[in-house]
Scaffold this active site. Structure first.
Site, PDB file in Angstrom:
ATOM      1  N   HIS A 132       0.821  -1.226   0.000  1.00 10.99           N
ATOM      2  CA  HIS A 132       0.000   0.000   0.000  1.00 10.99           C
ATOM      3  C   HIS A 132       0.852   1.273   0.000  1.00 10.99           C
ATOM      4  O   HIS A 132       0.420   2.316  -0.493  1.00 10.99           O
ATOM      5  CB  HIS A 132      -0.933   0.003   1.211  1.00 10.99           C
ATOM      6  CG  HIS A 132      -1.976  -1.078   1.135  1.00 10.99           C
ATOM      7  ND1 HIS A 132      -2.723  -1.474   2.210  1.00 10.99           N
ATOM      8  CD2 HIS A 132      -2.368  -1.861   0.091  1.00 10.99           C
ATOM      9  CE1 HIS A 132      -3.552  -2.448   1.846  1.00 10.99           C
ATOM     10  NE2 HIS A 132      -3.343  -2.702   0.563  1.00 10.99           N
ATOM     11  N   PHE A 369      -0.850  -8.468   4.495  1.00 13.83           N
ATOM     12  CA  PHE A 369       0.477  -7.876   4.336  1.00 13.83           C
ATOM     13  C   PHE A 369       0.461  -6.468   3.722  1.00 13.83           C
ATOM     14  O   PHE A 369       1.385  -6.102   2.973  1.00 13.83           O
ATOM     15  CB  PHE A 369       1.378  -8.808   3.491  1.00 13.83           C
ATOM     16  CG  PHE A 369       1.219 -10.260   3.833  1.00 13.83           C
ATOM     17  CD1 PHE A 369       1.507 -10.726   5.109  1.00 13.83           C
ATOM     18  CD2 PHE A 369       0.732 -11.157   2.904  1.00 13.83           C
ATOM     19  CE1 PHE A 369       1.333 -12.049   5.443  1.00 13.83           C
ATOM     20  CE2 PHE A 369       0.549 -12.488   3.230  1.00 13.83           C
ATOM     21  CZ  PHE A 369       0.841 -12.937   4.498  1.00 13.83           C
ATOM     22  N   CYS A 370      -0.572  -5.692   4.020  1.00 14.54           N
ATOM     23  CA  CYS A 370      -0.688  -4.334   3.448  1.00 14.54           C
ATOM     24  C   CYS A 370      -0.582  -4.373   1.926  1.00 14.54           C
ATOM     25  O   CYS A 370       0.001  -3.458   1.311  1.00 14.54           O
ATOM     26  CB  CYS A 370       0.368  -3.387   4.028  1.00 14.54           C
ATOM     27  SG  CYS A 370       0.146  -3.086   5.773  1.00 14.54           S
ATOM     28  N   ALA A 371      -1.090  -5.433   1.338  1.00 12.23           N
ATOM     29  CA  ALA A 371      -1.071  -5.550  -0.130  1.00 12.23           C
ATOM     30  C   ALA A 371      -2.376  -6.249  -0.516  1.00 12.23           C
ATOM     31  O   ALA A 371      -2.372  -7.330  -1.101  1.00 12.23           O
ATOM     32  CB  ALA A 371       0.144  -6.336  -0.593  1.00 12.23           C
TER      33      ALA A 371
END
Ligand code: PLP
Length: 463
Positions: A132, A369-371
Site C-alpha cells: 500500500h 500484508f498491506c497488499a
C-alpha cells in the site's frame, strides 16, 4: 521440540546467522509454560538491529546534540555525523553525484513525499502487486493507472512495459521485491522501458535493499525509497534518494524550521535540496544508525548475502512444501528474496500465527500484508502466513517453524484459541501482558539463552 519425522530437506544444516543482531538469544514466555528463544521470521516487517548498529548508536549518544542548529562543539559533531550519514546512504544505493538524499521516517514517508513532487499533470503507472505504501499515494490521484500484475514478476514487468510503451507517463513506481511473494522485479529492464517512453522510475526498495545490492545510477533508477527498520537500523529513519529537480520544484513536504532561507510576513524563500523536505529537528540517531547498517551490509563479501538468503529460502520452501496441509504461494519464482507466504487451507492464518507464537515462540506475519489487491489476485483474499528471513536468521530458526507446523498438522494445538480483545490468541493465556514484558525481563539475564543450547525451548514454569 522433536524433528524426528521431518523430511530430509528440513533437517538442520550448519547455516548460522550471517551477521550478529541484537536480541538473537532473547527468550519469550510460552502459553504452554516455560520459555523459548524467540524465532523472528518476520524480518520483512521489521528486522532486528545489527549489533554494529546498536554499538554505533551507543557510541553516538554521549556526543549527541542538535543538528544544523547549534554552535556548540557537539552540535557540530552531530551535524557532521548526520551529513556523513547522508553520504553513506547515497553511496549504499549507488546514487549519482548530484542526487539528493532526503531523510524521512520510512519508505511510506519517502514515497508519499515523492508523490507530491510529480509535476502537475504527470501521469503515474503502478501495478496492483504493490504494498500500500507504493500504491495508495499514487492511487489517490486520478492521473494514476494501476495495471493488473501477471502470474509472475516477469509477466508483471511485461504488463508495465506494454503500458509504458503507449507513452504519456511521467513516472513508473515499482517495487524492487514483493513483500508477499519475495519476487524480484527486473528493474534494469523496467528502467529502460520507462526511459524509452519518456518516463522516470521510482523504486520501492523496502524489501529489496535488505537483501540485494542496488546501484541506482547504473540501473537507471531515478529514485529509491527505503526504511531503516527493515535494514537492521530500527531508529526511525528512512530515505528517499534520487534526482533533485522534481524535489526542488515541489512544495516543501513539511513547512517549518530548517526548510527555509528567509521568512517575511508576505513571502517565504524555501531551501532546495534535502533541507527543503526535512523541516524540523532531524533524526540524527536514526540517520547514523541507518548509515552504519548500510556500511555493514556493504562490507559483506560479494554474494554472501544472496547465498545465505537463497539457502534459507530453499529450506523454507522445500520444508513447507513437504508438509501435507501447507500450500506455498508462488514457491519458485525466477528470482526472489527470503519472503515466503503460505496457507494452511481450512485453518485461519491468524489462528495459526497465534499458535506459533503462543506454543513455540515463533514470530511470523499473518493477514494480507498491506497488499490487499495483490492478496486478492493471489487467491488469498482472507490472508495467509508469511515467513521472512534476514541476516540474523539461521537454519535452526527455519527448523523451529517447520517443526511447529508439523506438530500443528499432526495433532493440532495444545491450547484452545479464539479472538481475544480483537486478536487471535489462546483463550487462557498465562503469559505476562505484552505491555508488562519489558519491566519483567529487564536485567533478567537468564532469559537470554545461549545460541548453541541443545534445545531452544526451556520447560521451566512460566513466569
Ligand atoms: N514497501 C514494501 C514493499 C514494504 O514491504 C513495506 C513494509 O512492509 C513498505 C513499503 C512500507 O515500509 P514502512 O512501513 O517502513 O514505511
Amino acid at each position: 521440540m522433536t524433528l524426528g519425522t521431518l523430511p530430509t530437506p528440513c533437517r538442520p544444516t550448519a547455516l548460522g546467522p550471517l551477521l550478529p543482531v541484537v536480541g538473537a538469544a532473547t527468550r519469550v514466555p510460552l502459553a504452554t509454560g516455560g520459555r523459548a528463544r524467540y524465532v523472528n521470521l518476520d524480518n520483512a516487517a521489521s528486522a532486528p538491529a545489527l549489533e554494529a548498529v546498536a554499538d554505533r548508536v551507543a557510541r553516538l549518544l554521549p556526543h549527541y546534540a542538535s543538528v544544523h542548529r547549534g554552535a556548540g562543539y557537539l552540535s557540530r559533531v552531530s551535524t557532521a555525523l548526520f551529513e556523513a550519514a547522508r553520504e553513506r546512504v547515497g553511496a549504499f544505493v549507488g546514487a549519482r553525484p548530484d542526487d539528493v538524499v532526503v531523510f524521512t521516517r520510512s519508505t511510506t514517508d519517502a514515497l508519499d513525499l515523492l508523490s507530491r513532487a510529480v509535476p502537475d499533470g504527470g501521469r503515474v503507472l503502478v501495478a496492483d502487486v504493490e504494498h500500500h505504501a507504493n500504491l495508495l499515494p499514487w492511487q489517490r490521484s486520478a492521473r494514476t493507472t494501476v495495471v493488473r500484475g501477471g502470474p509472475d514478476a516477469r509477466a508483471t514487468a511485461d504488463a508495465l512495459a506494454a503500458e509504458l510503451a503507449g507513452g504519456g507517463y511521467a513516472l513508473l513506481a515499482v517495487t524492487g521485491a514483493s513483500n508477499v511473494t519475495g519476487e524480484v522485479l527486473p528493474l534494469h529492464r523496467l528502467a529502460r522501458a520507462a526511459h524509452a517512453a519518456g518516463a522516470r522510475v521510482a523504486v520501492d526498495g523496502a524489501q529489496l535493499l535488505p537483501h540485494r545490492r542496488v546501484e541506482i545510477a547504473a540501473a537507471g533508477i531515478d529514485w529509491i525509497a527505503l526504511s531503516g527498520h527493515k535494514l537492521y537500523a530500527p531508529f526511525g529513519a528512512g530515505a528517499l534518494v534520487g534526482r533533485r529537480d522534481w524535489l526542488d520544484a515541489a512544495e516543501p513536504y513539511l513547512a517549518g524550521g530548517g526548510a527555509t532561507l528567509d521568512v517575511r510576513a508576505d513571502a517565504v524563500r524555501w531551501a532546495v535540496g534535502a533541507d527543503r523536505h526535512e523541516a524540523g529537528s532531524p533524526n540524527v540517531v536514526g540517520a547514523v544508525a541507518l548509515a552504519e547498517a548500510c556500511a555493514t551490509l556493504s562490507a559483506l563479501p560479494d554474494g554472501a548475502l544472496e547465498a545465505h538468503e537463497a539457502a534459507l529460502r530453499e529450506q523454507l520452501v522445500e520444508g513447507l512444501g513437504a508438509l501435507e496441509g501447507v500450500v506455498v504461494v508462488r514457491p519458485h519464482p525466477a528470482d526472489a528474496v527470503g519472503v515466503v507466504t503460505f496457507t494452511l487451507p481450512g485453518h485461519d492464518a491468524s489462528a495459526v500465527a497465534a499458535y506459533l507464537s503462543a506454543e513455540h515462540g515463533v514470530g511470523v506475519r499473518d493477514g494480507r500484508f498491506c497488499a490487499h489487491r495483490f492478496a486478492d489476485s493471489l487467491g488469498i483474499p482472507t490472508g495467509g502466513l508469511r515467513a521472512s528471513t534476514g541476516v540474523g536468521t539461521s537454519s535452526r530458526d527455519v527448523e523451529r517453524l517447520l517443526g511447529a507446523l508439523e506438530q500443528f498438522l499432526a495433532s493440532g494445538p495444545r491450547l484452545e484459541y479464539g479472538v481475544v480483545d480483537g486478536a487471535w490468541g489462546p483463550l487462557d493465556d498465562p503469559r505476562p501482558a505484552p505491555a508488562d514484558f519489558l519491566e519483567l525481563v529487564l536485567d533478567d539475564a537468564p532469559l537470554d539463552a545461549p545460541l548453541d543450547a541443545p534445545d531452544d525451548v526451556l520447560h521451566a514454569p512460566a513466569r
